[in-house]
Design a protein around this motif. Structure first.
Motif, PDB file in Angstrom:
ATOM      1  N   UNK A   1       0.885  -1.215  -0.045  1.00 40.86           N
ATOM      2  CA  UNK A   1       0.008   0.121   0.125  1.00 40.86           C
ATOM      3  C   UNK A   1       1.039   1.291  -0.118  1.00 40.86           C
ATOM      4  N   UNK A   2       0.725   2.045  -1.053  1.00 41.18           N
ATOM      5  CA  UNK A   2       1.563   3.312  -1.099  1.00 41.18           C
ATOM      6  C   UNK A   2       0.605   4.235  -0.706  1.00 41.18           C
ATOM      7  N   UNK A   3       0.913   4.902   0.979  1.00 39.64           N
ATOM      8  CA  UNK A   3       0.237   5.633   1.586  1.00 39.64           C
ATOM      9  C   UNK A   3       0.123   7.145   1.013  1.00 39.64           C
ATOM     10  N   UNK A   4       1.352   7.391   0.548  1.00 41.65           N
ATOM     11  CA  UNK A   4       1.281   8.845  -0.142  1.00 41.65           C
ATOM     12  C   UNK A   4       0.668   9.054  -1.352  1.00 41.65           C
TER      13      UNK A   4
ATOM     14  N   UNK B   1       4.071  -2.887   3.591  1.00 41.14           N
ATOM     15  CA  UNK B   1       4.303  -4.133   2.969  1.00 41.14           C
ATOM     16  C   UNK B   1       3.697  -5.128   3.624  1.00 41.14           C
ATOM     17  N   UNK B   2       2.860  -6.002   3.288  1.00 41.52           N
ATOM     18  CA  UNK B   2       2.335  -7.115   3.880  1.00 41.52           C
ATOM     19  C   UNK B   2       3.141  -8.277   3.617  1.00 41.52           C
ATOM     20  N   UNK B   3       3.863  -8.709   4.724  1.00 41.29           N
ATOM     21  CA  UNK B   3       5.226  -9.726   4.435  1.00 41.29           C
ATOM     22  C   UNK B   3       4.241 -11.019   5.174  1.00 41.29           C
TER      23      UNK B   3
ATOM     24  N   UNK C   1       6.526  -1.443   7.388  1.00 38.34           N
ATOM     25  CA  UNK C   1       6.555   0.110   7.007  1.00 38.34           C
ATOM     26  C   UNK C   1       7.886   0.653   6.630  1.00 38.34           C
ATOM     27  N   UNK C   2       7.853   1.366   5.675  1.00 41.34           N
ATOM     28  CA  UNK C   2       9.017   1.995   5.385  1.00 41.34           C
ATOM     29  C   UNK C   2       8.489   3.608   5.006  1.00 41.34           C
ATOM     30  N   UNK C   3       9.125   4.459   5.785  1.00 38.48           N
ATOM     31  CA  UNK C   3       8.526   5.734   5.592  1.00 38.48           C
ATOM     32  C   UNK C   3       9.644   6.849   5.744  1.00 38.48           C
ATOM     33  N   UNK C   4       9.379   7.892   5.156  1.00 39.15           N
ATOM     34  CA  UNK C   4      10.558   8.995   4.989  1.00 39.15           C
ATOM     35  C   UNK C   4      10.475   9.528   6.370  1.00 39.15           C
ATOM     36  N   UNK C   5      11.786   9.859   6.987  1.00 44.51           N
ATOM     37  CA  UNK C   5      11.636  10.640   8.167  1.00 44.51           C
ATOM     38  C   UNK C   5      12.740  11.800   8.099  1.00 44.51           C
ATOM     39  N   UNK C   6      13.268  11.977   6.951  1.00 40.26           N
ATOM     40  CA  UNK C   6      14.158  13.079   6.752  1.00 40.26           C
ATOM     41  C   UNK C   6      14.732  13.063   5.383  1.00 40.26           C
TER      42      UNK C   6
END
Length: 129
Positions: free
Chosen positions: A36-39, A56-58, A83-88
């Motif tokens: 799922x691309x939340x952005x 990502x559903x692993x 999840x993978x999210x940009x933090x900076x």
């Protein structure tokens, strides 16, 4: 109880991190069933800017089978989300659910050893990034 474990990684973009995560998951016997691309979803549904964020559903089929055999309703708690999210600037956080925390409400001792093993595998994924 903390319900996730995480690690920060440096990368030029989220797709580079996704590739690293997918490779680390594969090493531990996991595949990605869903993404799922939340952005993109937030932009499309709410017309709101959102930083890069993937869910990502692993799934590790061996452990999924064992869990479903022990507890047929466990499917409501599957797959294991990462999840993978940009933090900076060129910095991303990779977080994986803690299966022991997620399964704490399940009153079936047969799944406890499974959650311990899956927790270790997901920790290995984070450690190998």
């Amino acid at each position: 109880m903390k319900y996730y474990n995480s690690k920060s990684v440096n990368a030029t973009n989220i797709l580079d991190v996704r590739s690293q995560v997918e490779a680390a998951l594969k090493e531990e016997g996991f595949g990605i069933l869903t993404e799922i691309d939340i952005q993109a979803t937030i932009k499309k549904k709410l017309d709101k800017a959102y930083p890069p964020y993937l869910i990502l559903g692993a799934c590790n089929p061996v452990f999924a089978d064992k869990a479903l055999q022990a507890e047929p309703h466990i499917g409501v708690l599957l797959p294991c989300n990462v999840i993978i999210r940009e933090i900076g600037n060129q910095k991303f956080e990779v977080s994986a659910m803690d299966p022991a925390a997620a399964m704490a409400a399940v009153e079936n001792t047969a799944i406890e050893p499974l959650t311990t093993e899956v927790r270790q595998k997901l920790e290995n994924v984070l450690n190998n990034l």
